[in-house]
Enzyme design. Structure first.
Site, short mmCIF file in Angstrom:
data_model
loop_
_atom_site.label_atom_id
_atom_site.label_comp_id
_atom_site.label_asym_id
_atom_site.label_seq_id
_atom_site.Cartn_x
_atom_site.Cartn_y
_atom_site.Cartn_z
N HIS A 112 48.77 28.82 16.47
CA HIS A 112 49.63 29.86 17.05
C HIS A 112 48.83 31.15 17.27
O HIS A 112 48.38 31.76 16.31
CB HIS A 112 50.79 30.12 16.09
CG HIS A 112 51.76 31.15 16.54
ND1 HIS A 112 51.99 32.30 15.82
CD2 HIS A 112 52.56 31.22 17.63
CE1 HIS A 112 52.91 33.02 16.44
NE2 HIS A 112 53.28 32.39 17.54
N HIS A 170 49.93 39.22 22.96
CA HIS A 170 51.33 38.90 22.67
C HIS A 170 52.32 39.94 23.16
O HIS A 170 53.33 39.61 23.80
CB HIS A 170 51.52 38.70 21.16
CG HIS A 170 52.93 38.37 20.81
ND1 HIS A 170 53.88 39.33 20.52
CD2 HIS A 170 53.58 37.19 20.74
CE1 HIS A 170 55.04 38.75 20.27
NE2 HIS A 170 54.89 37.46 20.40
O1 G3P Z 1 55.25 29.69 21.57
C1 G3P Z 1 55.75 29.79 20.28
C2 G3P Z 1 55.80 31.19 19.80
O2 G3P Z 1 54.58 31.82 20.07
C3 G3P Z 1 56.92 32.00 20.41
O3 G3P Z 1 57.06 33.25 19.85
O4 G3P Z 1 56.78 35.68 19.76
O5 G3P Z 1 55.09 34.22 18.66
O6 G3P Z 1 55.20 34.36 21.14
P1 G3P Z 1 55.98 34.43 19.84
MG MG Z 2 53.74 32.86 21.70
#
Ligand code: G3P
Ligand code: MG
Length: 246
Positions: free
Chosen positions: A9, A51
């Site tokens: 992630h 992000h």
């Molecule tokens: O794609 C999964 C996750 O990354 C979604 O939430 O806010 O971490 O981008 P965020």
């Molecule tokens: Mg994400």
């Protein structure tokens, strides 16, 4: 061996500044099957991997990504107080990330960040870049903005796609199938509040759960056979998957 794939992630963001080349390189080193990353557009309409809609949290400056040119963003350093050892990380372009990871054969989940600003033509720009990089077979598109995903399907009908969501959606499996989308990316807290996972798994759709950072959750979801878990700690998940190899 469990079929569940491990996605890092924002890269191996438990160990290195999120969404940087360093975090993606570490994910590969730790044995991840895939990386997840977030894409926004600069003022000169270049897809960059960051992000937030603003640069406030990860750089010393403030303001919106959409108001900076790539050249201006490249003058900044990504600094996270959690990781003082990293002092030279930059906000990467999507092209730089794809070029950097291509040789490893790793999968790439591109999350289109179109939930707050719907950058005009971001879907076309990103799809063109993916084609140029020759990574079409490795990319999975996701977004909280489901119109963005439908736009990707129009541009690249054969692209692998998934709906991202955090709260409960009524009949989401039928919805995904009826709108020709390949997968569901639910939040971990969502699949925990009731028995949704069974329905998702039975649907035959790809199910990739985020963000799975607790070992017991990794163990549970790998055992259940979800398509993937998306985690900040790919090394931990890889070990748990090995143990679950039975
Ligand atoms: O794609 C999964 C996750 O990354 C979604 O939430 O806010 O971490 O981008 P965020
Ligand atoms: Mg994400």
């Amino acid at each position: 061996m469990s079929k569940t794939k491990i996605f890092a992630h924002r890269g191996a963001s438990g160990y290195a500044p999120e969404n940087t080349l360093e975090a993606f390189a570490l994910a590969i080193k730790q044995g991840a099957d895939g990386i997840e990353l977030d894409v926004q557009l600069t003022r000169d309409r270049i897809p960059v991997v960051i992000h937030d809609e603003t640069i406030d949290r990860v750089t010393s400056k403030t303001g919106y990504v959409k108001d900076y040119t790539l050249k201006e963003l490249k003058e900044l350093t990504v600094l996270e107080s959690k990781f003082p050892a990293y002092t030279t990380s930059k906000i990467p372009t999507l092209e730089e990330v794809l070029d950097a990871v291509k040789a490893s054969g790793i999968l790439v989940n591109i999350e289109l960040k179109t939930g707050i600003y719907w950058y005009p033509d971001i879907e076309q720009i990103v799809a063109d870049l993916v084609r140029k990089s020759g990574m079409e077979e490795k990319v999975i598109y996701s977004s909280f903005n489901h119109y963005s995903i439908q736009q990707i399907k129009k541009i690249v009908p054969e692209a692998e796609t998934a709906y991202l969501y955090s709260d409960v959606i009524l009949d989401v499996t039928d919805y995904a199938k009826d709108t020709n989308v390949d997968g569901l990316h639910p939040a971990i807290y969502h699949v925990k509040i009731a028995d949704f996972l069974d329905e998702y798994l039975k649907s035959g759709l790809n199910v990739r759960v985020w963000t799975v950072n607790e070992e017991k959750d990794m163990d549970w979801l790998i055992g259940a056979g979800v398509t993937a878990i998306i985690t900040n700690y790919p090394d931990v998940a890889v070990q748990i998957k090995k143990k679950a190899g039975k």
